[in-house]
Design a protein around this motif. Structure first.
Motif, mmCIF file in Angstrom:
data_model
loop_
_atom_site.group_PDB
_atom_site.id
_atom_site.type_symbol
_atom_site.label_atom_id
_atom_site.label_comp_id
_atom_site.label_asym_id
_atom_site.label_seq_id
_atom_site.Cartn_x
_atom_site.Cartn_y
_atom_site.Cartn_z
ATOM 1 N N GLU A 197 -1.907 3.287 -2.326
ATOM 2 C CA GLU A 197 -3.243 3.160 -1.742
ATOM 3 C C GLU A 197 -4.132 4.372 -2.040
ATOM 4 O O GLU A 197 -5.346 4.284 -1.893
ATOM 5 N N VAL A 198 -3.567 5.465 -2.487
ATOM 6 C CA VAL A 198 -4.360 6.641 -2.837
ATOM 7 C C VAL A 198 -5.140 6.403 -4.136
ATOM 8 O O VAL A 198 -6.263 6.874 -4.292
ATOM 9 N N VAL A 199 -4.571 5.624 -5.050
ATOM 10 C CA VAL A 199 -5.206 5.431 -6.362
ATOM 11 C C VAL A 199 -5.708 4.001 -6.599
ATOM 12 O O VAL A 199 -6.368 3.743 -7.600
ATOM 13 N N THR B 200 2.856 10.477 -10.444
ATOM 14 C CA THR B 200 1.690 10.975 -11.163
ATOM 15 C C THR B 200 2.170 11.638 -12.451
ATOM 16 O O THR B 200 3.373 11.874 -12.627
ATOM 17 N N ARG C 252 0.836 -1.218 0.000
ATOM 18 C CA ARG C 252 0.000 0.000 0.000
ATOM 19 C C ARG C 252 0.865 1.261 0.000
ATOM 20 O O ARG C 252 0.488 2.280 -0.556
ATOM 21 N N ILE D 157 3.066 9.703 -4.909
ATOM 22 C CA ILE D 157 1.967 9.418 -3.980
ATOM 23 C C ILE D 157 1.941 7.928 -3.668
ATOM 24 O O ILE D 157 2.373 7.106 -4.483
ATOM 25 N N TYR E 10 5.367 4.053 -3.496
ATOM 26 C CA TYR E 10 5.171 5.360 -4.126
ATOM 27 C C TYR E 10 5.160 5.215 -5.632
ATOM 28 O O TYR E 10 5.959 4.490 -6.213
ATOM 29 N N THR F 157 -7.076 0.074 -4.679
ATOM 30 C CA THR F 157 -7.433 -0.737 -3.520
ATOM 31 C C THR F 157 -6.460 -1.903 -3.479
ATOM 32 O O THR F 157 -6.370 -2.683 -4.438
#
Length: 184
Positions: free
Chosen positions: A48-50, A39, A33, A45, A36, A52
């Motif tokens: 886990e931000v983008v 983007t 998760r 980022i 990094y 599941t």
């Protein structure tokens, strides 16, 4: 551990993405998760931000035949012939398994070879027997003597099948080919 993103899109083309991690980097699900990613603007980022990230049951591997997914179940047959075991499995599947539309079962391996050999033999054996009878007739110029000698062929085949039964061996394509070879 492999991380597979459901779909990376390039225009309309969907591309699977696989990330392979070393053993040290995959001790816990939180390690995955926290990976990094960059983007389009160059910002870093966590995954886990983008996406599941979790465990999900699924097949070990997806195989395909003619662009259709295939799951293989293998088994070995001992002390029985392949045809009778496949027939029994087919009966049980038909009685107990209702597949959704688009799904089906097939049997391959030795059974597939058996079906192909039976098709070939259903043509080759009658043709061979007729040729043997023709050669006997051309040799003896007598249909009576040719038929008398020709009757030894099915009797020898019956003897071969009885010998297999006495030894407790199932009749198979390989046993049949040895039997036919010994008759010729």
């Amino acid at each position: 551990m492999q991380v597979k993103q459901p779909g990376l899109y390039e225009g309309e083309k969907r591309i699977d993405l696989v990330v392979r991690l070393t053993k040290e980097d995959r001790k816990d699900l939180s390690d995955v998760r926290g990976l990094y990613i960059s983007t389009p603007t160059g910002e870093q980022i966590p995954l886990e931000v983008v996406a599941t990230v979790g465990f999900k049951n699924g097949p070990n591997q997806i195989q395909r035949d003619d662009t259709k997914r295939r799951i293989t179940v293998g088994f070995n047959v001992r002390n029985r012939d392949v045809q009778s075991i496949v027939k029994e499995i087919q009966q049980k599947l038909n009685a107990n398994l209702k597949l959704p539309p688009g799904y089906y079962t097939t049997f391959g391996g030795q059974f597939e070879h058996l079906v192909a050999a039976n098709k070939r033999l259903s043509i080759a054996v009658p043709v061979a027997l007729l040729l043997i009878l023709l050669l006997l007739y051309l040799t003896f110029n007598s249909i009576k003597e040719s038929l008398l000698i020709f009757t030894a062929i099915p009797l020898a085949a019956i003897g071969g099948v009885v010998a297999l039964l006495i030894r407790g061996m199932p009749f198979s394509i390989s046993a049949g080919s040895v039997l036919l070879h010994s008759l010729g």
